[in-house]
Design a protein around this motif. Structure first.
Motif, PDB file in Angstrom:
ATOM      1  N   LEU A 121       0.831  -1.205   0.000  1.00  0.00           N
ATOM      2  CA  LEU A 121       0.000   0.000   0.000  1.00  0.00           C
ATOM      3  C   LEU A 121       0.868   1.258   0.000  1.00  0.00           C
ATOM      4  O   LEU A 121       0.537   2.250  -0.668  1.00  0.00           O
ATOM      5  N   ALA A 122       1.959   1.218   0.741  1.00  0.00           N
ATOM      6  CA  ALA A 122       2.858   2.378   0.786  1.00  0.00           C
ATOM      7  C   ALA A 122       3.428   2.683  -0.588  1.00  0.00           C
ATOM      8  O   ALA A 122       3.577   3.848  -0.960  1.00  0.00           O
ATOM      9  N   ALA A 123       3.747   1.648  -1.362  1.00  0.00           N
ATOM     10  CA  ALA A 123       4.290   1.851  -2.708  1.00  0.00           C
ATOM     11  C   ALA A 123       3.264   2.515  -3.619  1.00  0.00           C
ATOM     12  O   ALA A 123       3.630   3.252  -4.547  1.00  0.00           O
ATOM     13  N   ILE A 134      10.862   8.156   5.464  1.00  0.00           N
ATOM     14  CA  ILE A 134      11.434   6.815   5.324  1.00  0.00           C
ATOM     15  C   ILE A 134      12.951   6.887   5.211  1.00  0.00           C
ATOM     16  O   ILE A 134      13.682   6.170   5.901  1.00  0.00           O
ATOM     17  N   TRP A 135      13.456   7.771   4.344  1.00  0.00           N
ATOM     18  CA  TRP A 135      14.908   7.870   4.141  1.00  0.00           C
ATOM     19  C   TRP A 135      15.603   8.489   5.353  1.00  0.00           C
ATOM     20  O   TRP A 135      16.731   8.096   5.681  1.00  0.00           O
ATOM     21  N   LEU A 136      14.948   9.413   6.030  1.00  0.00           N
ATOM     22  CA  LEU A 136      15.542   9.979   7.243  1.00  0.00           C
ATOM     23  C   LEU A 136      15.687   8.910   8.323  1.00  0.00           C
ATOM     24  O   LEU A 136      16.679   8.882   9.061  1.00  0.00           O
ATOM     25  N   ALA A 137      14.695   8.033   8.419  1.00  0.00           N
ATOM     26  CA  ALA A 137      14.765   6.942   9.398  1.00  0.00           C
ATOM     27  C   ALA A 137      15.944   6.023   9.092  1.00  0.00           C
ATOM     28  O   ALA A 137      16.656   5.573  10.004  1.00  0.00           O
ATOM     29  N   LEU A 138      16.174   5.753   7.811  1.00  0.00           N
ATOM     30  CA  LEU A 138      17.295   4.898   7.429  1.00  0.00           C
ATOM     31  C   LEU A 138      18.631   5.575   7.710  1.00  0.00           C
ATOM     32  O   LEU A 138      19.596   4.923   8.129  1.00  0.00           O
ATOM     33  N   SER A 200      19.637  -3.091   7.740  1.00  0.00           N
ATOM     34  CA  SER A 200      19.642  -1.799   7.070  1.00  0.00           C
ATOM     35  C   SER A 200      19.581  -1.963   5.555  1.00  0.00           C
ATOM     36  O   SER A 200      18.849  -1.257   4.852  1.00  0.00           O
ATOM     37  N   ALA A 201      20.360  -2.911   5.037  1.00  0.00           N
ATOM     38  CA  ALA A 201      20.367  -3.150   3.588  1.00  0.00           C
ATOM     39  C   ALA A 201      18.985  -3.591   3.109  1.00  0.00           C
ATOM     40  O   ALA A 201      18.514  -3.155   2.041  1.00  0.00           O
ATOM     41  N   GLN A 202      18.322  -4.431   3.886  1.00  0.00           N
ATOM     42  CA  GLN A 202      16.979  -4.865   3.518  1.00  0.00           C
ATOM     43  C   GLN A 202      15.992  -3.705   3.566  1.00  0.00           C
ATOM     44  O   GLN A 202      15.120  -3.576   2.700  1.00  0.00           O
ATOM     45  N   HIS A 203      16.115  -2.872   4.574  1.00  0.00           N
ATOM     46  CA  HIS A 203      15.252  -1.694   4.671  1.00  0.00           C
ATOM     47  C   HIS A 203      15.402  -0.817   3.434  1.00  0.00           C
ATOM     48  O   HIS A 203      14.412  -0.263   2.928  1.00  0.00           O
ATOM     49  N   ARG A 204      16.619  -0.669   2.958  1.00  0.00           N
ATOM     50  CA  ARG A 204      16.857   0.176   1.793  1.00  0.00           C
ATOM     51  C   ARG A 204      16.223  -0.419   0.539  1.00  0.00           C
ATOM     52  O   ARG A 204      15.719   0.315  -0.322  1.00  0.00           O
ATOM     53  N   ARG A 205      16.213  -1.739   0.434  1.00  0.00           N
ATOM     54  CA  ARG A 205      15.537  -2.359  -0.713  1.00  0.00           C
ATOM     55  C   ARG A 205      14.031  -2.119  -0.641  1.00  0.00           C
ATOM     56  O   ARG A 205      13.379  -1.887  -1.669  1.00  0.00           O
ATOM     57  N   ILE A 206      13.481  -2.167   0.570  1.00  0.00           N
ATOM     58  CA  ILE A 206      12.052  -1.864   0.734  1.00  0.00           C
ATOM     59  C   ILE A 206      11.779  -0.420   0.344  1.00  0.00           C
ATOM     60  O   ILE A 206      10.833  -0.122  -0.396  1.00  0.00           O
ATOM     61  N   ALA A 207      12.613   0.486   0.835  1.00  0.00           N
ATOM     62  CA  ALA A 207      12.436   1.915   0.550  1.00  0.00           C
ATOM     63  C   ALA A 207      12.544   2.196  -0.944  1.00  0.00           C
ATOM     64  O   ALA A 207      11.770   2.998  -1.493  1.00  0.00           O
ATOM     65  N   GLU A 208      13.487   1.564  -1.614  1.00  0.00           N
ATOM     66  CA  GLU A 208      13.664   1.774  -3.054  1.00  0.00           C
ATOM     67  C   GLU A 208      12.433   1.318  -3.830  1.00  0.00           C
ATOM     68  O   GLU A 208      12.006   1.984  -4.788  1.00  0.00           O
ATOM     69  N   ALA A 209      11.849   0.189  -3.422  1.00  0.00           N
ATOM     70  CA  ALA A 209      10.654  -0.306  -4.099  1.00  0.00           C
ATOM     71  C   ALA A 209       9.462   0.615  -3.850  1.00  0.00           C
ATOM     72  O   ALA A 209       8.656   0.868  -4.759  1.00  0.00           O
ATOM     73  N   ILE A 210       9.349   1.124  -2.628  1.00  0.00           N
ATOM     74  CA  ILE A 210       8.263   2.061  -2.319  1.00  0.00           C
ATOM     75  C   ILE A 210       8.440   3.344  -3.126  1.00  0.00           C
ATOM     76  O   ILE A 210       7.481   3.873  -3.698  1.00  0.00           O
ATOM     77  N   GLU A 211       9.654   3.837  -3.182  1.00  0.00           N
ATOM     78  CA  GLU A 211       9.927   5.060  -3.939  1.00  0.00           C
ATOM     79  C   GLU A 211       9.631   4.863  -5.422  1.00  0.00           C
ATOM     80  O   GLU A 211       9.134   5.772  -6.103  1.00  0.00           O
ATOM     81  N   ALA A 212       9.918   3.664  -5.940  1.00  0.00           N
ATOM     82  CA  ALA A 212       9.680   3.363  -7.344  1.00  0.00           C
ATOM     83  C   ALA A 212       8.203   3.113  -7.643  1.00  0.00           C
ATOM     84  O   ALA A 212       7.814   2.969  -8.810  1.00  0.00           O
ATOM     85  N   GLY A 213       7.376   3.042  -6.597  1.00  0.00           N
ATOM     86  CA  GLY A 213       5.953   2.784  -6.791  1.00  0.00           C
ATOM     87  C   GLY A 213       5.682   1.368  -7.256  1.00  0.00           C
ATOM     88  O   GLY A 213       4.757   1.129  -8.047  1.00  0.00           O
TER      89      GLY A 213
END
Length: 233
Positions: A121-123, A134-138, A200-213
């Motif tokens: 849903l976030a994506a 999201i990125w500030l948290a990371l 952290s690396a996994q979180h970044r993959r989640i964030a990248e997918a959300i950012e990419a929609g």
């Protein structure tokens, strides 16, 4: 950690016994002593370090330390540090670890059911403001890891930001209700050797997918992350 956050950390899922937060902190510390093989007369982390590690207020840590000192497990030498006076009984340490592992499968199932859906849903619904949070948290998580911490606060803020980005008030309430047991799994996972950087690396993959929609990629990445959380050795 704020008193409001402390209050959220006290909440538990239905069927899980409610305990005072300081008692849970004491249990985490006993598990930490057992898992790290801390020896008698070894110095334990400072009150501030423990508060950061367990992501609770220093007041809660202080209460937990006082309780453990009353049991004769630790000695607080003012101006010097906190020392292990005697090892926890094997039974006590075992029960602490066993309770954590016994509850883990159900908590992981709940997180998979909720957080995988939230990531998708976030994506779809994230705003620029959501992405910024999201990125500030990371960044917060990585800064703490670089300083020798486990990144618990940044981890908490990341999942909160993803939950907020999903825009579903009911799912957000469910996540808030489960905050206490989710916090337990977070601490247990991030305390594993080498785990903070992997997380952290996994979180970044989640964030990248959300950012990419990309909902499917976000869900896949979140599912892999929750699987990692459940992998306690």
């Amino acid at each position: 950690m704020s008193s409001e956050a402390d209050d959220r950390a006290r909440r538990v899922a239905p069927g899980v016994a409610r305990t005072a937060l300081y008692e849970r902190v004491a249990d985490w510390l006993i598990a930490y002593i057992a898992e790290r093989g801390v020896a008698v007369d070894d110095r334990l982390p400072t009150e501030r370090s423990l508060a950061e590690r367990f992501d609770v207020s220093r007041a809660s840590v202080r209460q937990a330390l006082a309780a453990l000192q009353a049991q004769g497990l630790i000695e607080i030498r003012h101006g010097d540090g906190i020392y292990l006076r005697r090892r926890p009984e094997e039974r006590l340490a075992f029960e602490s670890l066993l309770a954590k592992r016994r509850r883990l499968p159900e908590v992981i199932e709940a997180r998979q059911a909720l957080e995988v859906a939230l990531a998708g849903l976030a994506a779809q619904r994230r705003t620029d403001g959501d992405l910024q949070r999201i990125w500030l948290a990371l960044d917060l998580m990585d800064a703490d890891i670089a300083a020798g911490g486990i990144g618990a606060e940044g981890d908490k803020h990341f999942h909160a930001a993803v939950t907020a980005a999903a825009g579903n008030a009911l799912l957000r309430e469910l996540m808030d209700y489960l905050a206490g047991v989710i916090h337990d799994t977070r601490i247990a996972s991030l305390s594993q050797p080498g785990r903070p950087k992997r997380s952290s690396a996994q979180h970044r993959r989640i964030a990248e997918a959300i950012e990419a929609g990309d909902p499917a990629a976000a869900q896949t990445a979140m599912r892999a992350h929750i699987d990692l959380v459940g992998d306690l050795t």
